[in-house]
Design a protein around this motif. Structure first.
Motif, PDB file in Angstrom:
ATOM      1  N   SER A  83       0.800  -1.229   0.000  1.00 24.74           N
ATOM      2  CA  SER A  83       0.000   0.000   0.000  1.00 24.74           C
ATOM      3  C   SER A  83       0.832   1.278   0.000  1.00 24.74           C
ATOM      4  O   SER A  83       0.320   2.350  -0.300  1.00 24.74           O
ATOM      5  CB  SER A  83      -0.901   0.008   1.243  1.00 24.74           C
ATOM      6  OG  SER A  83      -0.081   0.049   2.396  1.00 24.74           O
ATOM      7  N   GLY A  84       2.123   1.173   0.363  1.00 27.66           N
ATOM      8  CA  GLY A  84       2.946   2.383   0.423  1.00 27.66           C
ATOM      9  C   GLY A  84       2.691   3.228   1.665  1.00 27.66           C
ATOM     10  O   GLY A  84       3.192   4.338   1.768  1.00 27.66           O
ATOM     11  N   THR A  85       1.908   2.706   2.608  1.00 25.44           N
ATOM     12  CA  THR A  85       1.727   3.419   3.882  1.00 25.44           C
ATOM     13  C   THR A  85       1.725   2.421   5.035  1.00 25.44           C
ATOM     14  O   THR A  85       1.543   1.221   4.823  1.00 25.44           O
ATOM     15  CB  THR A  85       0.394   4.193   3.975  1.00 25.44           C
ATOM     16  OG1 THR A  85      -0.666   3.255   3.782  1.00 25.44           O
ATOM     17  CG2 THR A  85       0.275   5.294   2.972  1.00 25.44           C
ATOM     18  N   VAL A  86       1.920   2.932   6.222  1.00 25.88           N
ATOM     19  CA  VAL A  86       1.904   2.109   7.422  1.00 25.88           C
ATOM     20  C   VAL A  86       0.918   2.738   8.391  1.00 25.88           C
ATOM     21  O   VAL A  86       0.991   3.942   8.624  1.00 25.88           O
ATOM     22  CB  VAL A  86       3.310   2.109   8.057  1.00 25.88           C
ATOM     23  CG1 VAL A  86       3.257   1.694   9.490  1.00 25.88           C
ATOM     24  CG2 VAL A  86       4.234   1.200   7.297  1.00 25.88           C
ATOM     25  N   SER A  87      -0.013   1.933   8.929  1.00 25.65           N
ATOM     26  CA  SER A  87      -0.914   2.485   9.943  1.00 25.65           C
ATOM     27  C   SER A  87      -0.503   1.937  11.290  1.00 25.65           C
ATOM     28  O   SER A  87      -0.255   0.742  11.428  1.00 25.65           O
ATOM     29  CB  SER A  87      -2.364   2.097   9.704  1.00 25.65           C
ATOM     30  OG  SER A  87      -2.617   2.038   8.355  1.00 25.65           O
ATOM     31  N   GLN A  94       8.072   7.008 -17.875  1.00 21.87           N
ATOM     32  CA  GLN A  94       7.106   6.670 -16.822  1.00 21.87           C
ATOM     33  C   GLN A  94       6.402   7.907 -16.281  1.00 21.87           C
ATOM     34  O   GLN A  94       5.224   7.848 -15.931  1.00 21.87           O
ATOM     35  CB  GLN A  94       7.818   5.926 -15.683  1.00 21.87           C
ATOM     36  CG  GLN A  94       8.436   4.625 -16.141  1.00 21.87           C
ATOM     37  CD  GLN A  94       9.351   4.005 -15.096  1.00 21.87           C
ATOM     38  OE1 GLN A  94       9.051   4.003 -13.909  1.00 21.87           O
ATOM     39  NE2 GLN A  94      10.467   3.449 -15.543  1.00 21.87           N
ATOM     40  N   LEU A  95       7.134   9.015 -16.229  1.00 21.97           N
ATOM     41  CA  LEU A  95       6.537  10.248 -15.696  1.00 21.97           C
ATOM     42  C   LEU A  95       5.341  10.690 -16.538  1.00 21.97           C
ATOM     43  O   LEU A  95       4.375  11.229 -16.019  1.00 21.97           O
ATOM     44  CB  LEU A  95       7.578  11.361 -15.626  1.00 21.97           C
ATOM     45  CG  LEU A  95       8.580  11.225 -14.475  1.00 21.97           C
ATOM     46  CD1 LEU A  95       9.549  12.387 -14.469  1.00 21.97           C
ATOM     47  CD2 LEU A  95       7.846  11.139 -13.132  1.00 21.97           C
ATOM     48  N   VAL A  96       5.422  10.409 -17.851  1.00 24.31           N
ATOM     49  CA  VAL A  96       4.308  10.745 -18.736  1.00 24.31           C
ATOM     50  C   VAL A  96       3.058   9.964 -18.317  1.00 24.31           C
ATOM     51  O   VAL A  96       1.946  10.468 -18.381  1.00 24.31           O
ATOM     52  CB  VAL A  96       4.685  10.422 -20.211  1.00 24.31           C
ATOM     53  CG1 VAL A  96       3.536  10.688 -21.146  1.00 24.31           C
ATOM     54  CG2 VAL A  96       5.930  11.194 -20.617  1.00 24.31           C
ATOM     55  N   ARG A  97       3.282   8.723 -17.827  1.00 23.94           N
ATOM     56  CA  ARG A  97       2.149   7.897 -17.385  1.00 23.94           C
ATOM     57  C   ARG A  97       1.717   8.268 -15.969  1.00 23.94           C
ATOM     58  O   ARG A  97       0.744   7.742 -15.455  1.00 23.94           O
ATOM     59  CB  ARG A  97       2.551   6.422 -17.407  1.00 23.94           C
ATOM     60  CG  ARG A  97       2.925   5.931 -18.771  1.00 23.94           C
ATOM     61  CD  ARG A  97       3.341   4.443 -18.720  1.00 23.94           C
ATOM     62  NE  ARG A  97       4.290   4.184 -19.774  1.00 23.94           N
ATOM     63  CZ  ARG A  97       5.485   3.639 -19.618  1.00 23.94           C
ATOM     64  NH1 ARG A  97       5.861   3.248 -18.418  1.00 23.94           N
ATOM     65  NH2 ARG A  97       6.280   3.462 -20.633  1.00 23.94           N
ATOM     66  N   GLY A  98       2.485   9.112 -15.313  1.00 25.84           N
ATOM     67  CA  GLY A  98       2.071   9.643 -14.004  1.00 25.84           C
ATOM     68  C   GLY A  98       2.638   8.931 -12.803  1.00 25.84           C
ATOM     69  O   GLY A  98       2.482   9.379 -11.679  1.00 25.84           O
ATOM     70  N   THR A  99       3.316   7.799 -12.995  1.00 24.06           N
ATOM     71  CA  THR A  99       3.838   7.076 -11.843  1.00 24.06           C
ATOM     72  C   THR A  99       4.966   6.141 -12.288  1.00 24.06           C
ATOM     73  O   THR A  99       5.093   5.850 -13.470  1.00 24.06           O
ATOM     74  CB  THR A  99       2.726   6.259 -11.152  1.00 24.06           C
ATOM     75  OG1 THR A  99       3.335   5.307 -10.292  1.00 24.06           O
ATOM     76  CG2 THR A  99       1.882   5.479 -12.128  1.00 24.06           C
ATOM     77  N   SER A 139      -1.185   0.872 -11.404  1.00 24.11           N
ATOM     78  CA  SER A 139      -2.370   0.157 -10.924  1.00 24.11           C
ATOM     79  C   SER A 139      -2.735  -0.926 -11.949  1.00 24.11           C
ATOM     80  O   SER A 139      -2.299  -0.857 -13.094  1.00 24.11           O
ATOM     81  CB  SER A 139      -3.526   1.138 -10.780  1.00 24.11           C
ATOM     82  OG  SER A 139      -3.890   1.587 -12.072  1.00 24.11           O
ATOM     83  N   PRO A 140      -3.535  -1.929 -11.540  1.00 22.34           N
ATOM     84  CA  PRO A 140      -3.939  -2.961 -12.494  1.00 22.34           C
ATOM     85  C   PRO A 140      -4.588  -2.369 -13.760  1.00 22.34           C
ATOM     86  O   PRO A 140      -4.333  -2.861 -14.874  1.00 22.34           O
ATOM     87  CB  PRO A 140      -4.935  -3.799 -11.697  1.00 22.34           C
ATOM     88  CG  PRO A 140      -4.492  -3.638 -10.284  1.00 22.34           C
ATOM     89  CD  PRO A 140      -3.976  -2.233 -10.172  1.00 22.34           C
ATOM     90  N   THR A 141      -5.379  -1.311 -13.621  1.00 21.97           N
ATOM     91  CA  THR A 141      -6.008  -0.694 -14.795  1.00 21.97           C
ATOM     92  C   THR A 141      -4.948  -0.085 -15.707  1.00 21.97           C
ATOM     93  O   THR A 141      -4.989  -0.252 -16.933  1.00 21.97           O
ATOM     94  CB  THR A 141      -6.978   0.436 -14.359  1.00 21.97           C
ATOM     95  OG1 THR A 141      -7.468   0.126 -13.060  1.00 21.97           O
ATOM     96  CG2 THR A 141      -8.084   0.637 -15.340  1.00 21.97           C
ATOM     97  N   ALA A 142      -3.991   0.622 -15.072  1.00 20.72           N
ATOM     98  CA  ALA A 142      -2.930   1.246 -15.865  1.00 20.72           C
ATOM     99  C   ALA A 142      -2.068   0.180 -16.539  1.00 20.72           C
ATOM    100  O   ALA A 142      -1.586   0.373 -17.653  1.00 20.72           O
ATOM    101  CB  ALA A 142      -2.079   2.133 -14.977  1.00 20.72           C
ATOM    102  N   LEU A 143      -1.909  -0.963 -15.845  1.00 23.00           N
ATOM    103  CA  LEU A 143      -1.128  -2.069 -16.424  1.00 23.00           C
ATOM    104  C   LEU A 143      -1.755  -2.524 -17.737  1.00 23.00           C
ATOM    105  O   LEU A 143      -1.067  -2.753 -18.727  1.00 23.00           O
ATOM    106  CB  LEU A 143      -1.127  -3.255 -15.469  1.00 23.00           C
ATOM    107  CG  LEU A 143       0.067  -3.446 -14.538  1.00 23.00           C
ATOM    108  CD1 LEU A 143      -0.133  -4.708 -13.721  1.00 23.00           C
ATOM    109  CD2 LEU A 143       1.356  -3.531 -15.319  1.00 23.00           C
ATOM    110  N   GLU A 144      -3.092  -2.685 -17.719  1.00 26.20           N
ATOM    111  CA  GLU A 144      -3.790  -3.115 -18.947  1.00 26.20           C
ATOM    112  C   GLU A 144      -3.563  -2.124 -20.068  1.00 26.20           C
ATOM    113  O   GLU A 144      -3.398  -2.490 -21.225  1.00 26.20           O
ATOM    114  CB  GLU A 144      -5.285  -3.243 -18.677  1.00 26.20           C
ATOM    115  CG  GLU A 144      -5.670  -4.616 -18.187  1.00 26.20           C
ATOM    116  CD  GLU A 144      -7.135  -4.709 -17.830  1.00 26.20           C
ATOM    117  OE1 GLU A 144      -7.969  -4.079 -18.540  1.00 26.20           O
ATOM    118  OE2 GLU A 144      -7.442  -5.392 -16.842  1.00 26.20           O
TER     119      GLU A 144
END
Ligand SMILES: [Zn+2]
Length: 505
Positions: free
Chosen positions: A322-326, A421-426, A432-437
């Motif tokens: 998740s990139g975060t820690v709670s 990659q920066l053009v794709r935003g990340t 994300s799975p959607t971006a992967l597709e």
């Protein structure tokens, strides 16, 4: 007027919510009470504040003193409110002017002598103070980090009396100046030119740096696994100003000294395998960030991976995903960012020589199995590139034959791949799975290749997604907008089966 209002800031994750300190003096038996969810250290501040006021040659009011820290439902930790409480008492008793007090925010713990002690988290507080268009007074030990918030006017004080003189207008406190920041990020970093041979591991390091992927280096002792890992920061792009501020804010909350010379460098953290789960993940009675957060936007390097307690390794799974820690504590829940790149190293077996051409392994198979089982399948699943670092021949070690490229050449290719990659935003690791597709759509041959490999290597669907992300980075390094079969095959080749690798040849 027997009522004074002073502003300060609490620490909560890397946010710094405003705390209003209200001080009221009334008639009655002399006493001092603090309300508003104070922790023990805050309740104890009355003793520090009383002595500090007397030692600064002011009068401590012989009245009934009520101090309210608002908002009441926000837990208050540590000695950071001491200065605000002392100034509140002095203002309510007419010893410090109340006019203009509302334009200030105060942070600092008081010593009995009236001297000011540094507190953690002054950078996030300074950033928020600037947004609120107030000015900030901090202990002089915190001036450098607070001054990094260059939109905020920050003044540094050594003791309570100096703050009072400043508020009276008789002697102005020195303005904290931001440190001189370096022009480049890679200055003084270990260079890849020192690594001999290891073409495959170097290639894996380059791919990992390009897409922000996790990497595991497996090989006998002394083959340069640590040397390779420590070269990773020299390949990574410099941090942006926002990222550098975020990294500095996390260090500030952890109470770690700030090193301006490494301002734009991605963090590189190397906790020892005796580190506890709390040290790795964060926690404590007033939650502090752990190693996963201190390596946010950089690299967390775990050497001797199987030597880490299994529980400590398992808690890495959440931030890796998740990139975060709670962190949940009795009275509060807070979260810290933890988007780090994991680089790990391990021996192939307990003795270290399984699969080695020159020395034979002395480990029993049960021992070997126990060793490998210390790293769970789900954790391995999240390590995108797993690569062997074999022993290299002495000739290559000494001659100029095995000499590889310098970090600057590799970093230039990494930067070019990142620009796609920066053009794709990340970064690819965060697609994300959607971006992967969308960005890793495969032709028929490639789909077939992936399906067969998934069956053969028994890859989970998460692992398949990770293979695709790595293939995307390989394609980016080749400046190719499509993921082709050989990109995919190379990505799959890094899904090494540790058990398979370490079985004696
Ligand atoms: Zn062995």
């Amino acid at each position: 007027m027997p009522l004074a209002i002073v502003y300060s800031r609490a620490g909560q994750g890397i946010s710094a919510p405003l705390v209003t300190v209200e001080v009221h003096l009334s008639n009655g038996l002399p006493s001092l009470s603090i309300v508003g969810l104070p922790a023990t250290a805050v309740r104890e501040s009355r003793e520090r504040v009383r002595s500090a006021i007397l030692n600064a040659h002011f009068d401590f009011p012989v009245r009934r003193i009520t101090i309210n820290l608002a908002p009441a439902d926000l837990p208050k930790e540590g000695g950071r409110f001491d200065l605000a409480i002392a100034i509140g008492i002095l203002a309510a008793s007419g010893q410090v002017p109340t006019t203009g007090l509302g334009t200030w925010e105060l942070l600092g713990e008081l010593a009995l002598s009236g001297a000011l002690r540094s507190v953690p988290g002054t950078l996030p507080a300074a950033l928020r103070c600037g947004h609120a268009e107030r000015q900030l007074i901090v202990p002089s030990g915190n001036d450098t980090e607070a001054a990094l918030a260059d939109q905020t006017a920050v003044f540094a004080a050594t003791d309570l009396a100096a703050v009072c003189r400043h508020l009276h207008g008789t002697q102005t406190l020195p303005r904290a100046t931001p440190p001189v920041l370096p022009q480049t990020a890679s200055e003084g970093l270990p260079d890849l030119v020192d690594v001999r041979g290891q073409a495959q591991a170097r290639r894996a390091l380059e791919i990992a740096a390009s897409g922000g992927h996790n990497l595991l280096l497996v090989g006998p002792p002394g083959t340069g696994k640590t040397m390779l890992a420590t070269r990773m920061p020299s390949l990574l792009p410099a941090l942006s100003r926002e990222q550098a501020l975020e990294v500095a804010a996390l260090r500030s909350v952890a109470g770690e000294p700030m090193d301006p010379s490494r301002w734009y460098q991605p963090p590189f953290r190397t906790p020892h395998h005796t580190a506890s789960a709390v040290a790795l993940i964060g926690g404590g009675s007033s939650p502090r960030p752990g190693e996963v957060s201190l390596s946010h936007r950089g690299v967390l390097f775990l050497d001797e991976l199987p030597e880490f307690p299994r529980r400590a390794l398992e808690v890495l799974r959440e931030p890796l995903e998740s990139g975060t820690v709670s962190i949940v504590r009795a009275k509060q829940r807070c979260s810290f960012p933890a988007r780090f790149q994991l680089v790990a190293a391990m021996n192939p077996c307990p003795c270290g020589y399984s699969g080695d051409a020159e020395r034979s392994c002395r480990c029993a198979s049960a021992q070997l199995q126990r060793y490998q089982q210390r790293i769970s399948g789900p954790l391995l699943d999240r390590i995108d590139l797993q690569v062997a670092v074999p022993r290299i021949s002495p000739e290559r070690m000494i001659g100029s034959e095995g000499r590889g490229e310098a970090s600057s050449a590799v970093a230039a290719r990494v930067a070019a791949a990142r620009s796609h990659q920066l053009v794709r935003g990340t970064t690819n690791a965060e697609l994300s799975p959607t971006a992967l597709e969308q960005y890793c759509s495969l032709g028929n041959a490639e789909q077939h290749c992936l399906r067969r490999a998934a069956e053969r290597l028994r890859l989970s669907s998460r692992a398949c997604h990770r293979v695709l992300r790595v293939a995307r980075s390989i394609a980016d390094l080749a400046n190719d907008d499509r993921v082709r079969k050989h990109h995919l095959q190379e990505a799959l080749s890094y899904r090494m089966d540790i058990a398979e690798h370490s079985s004696p040849i």
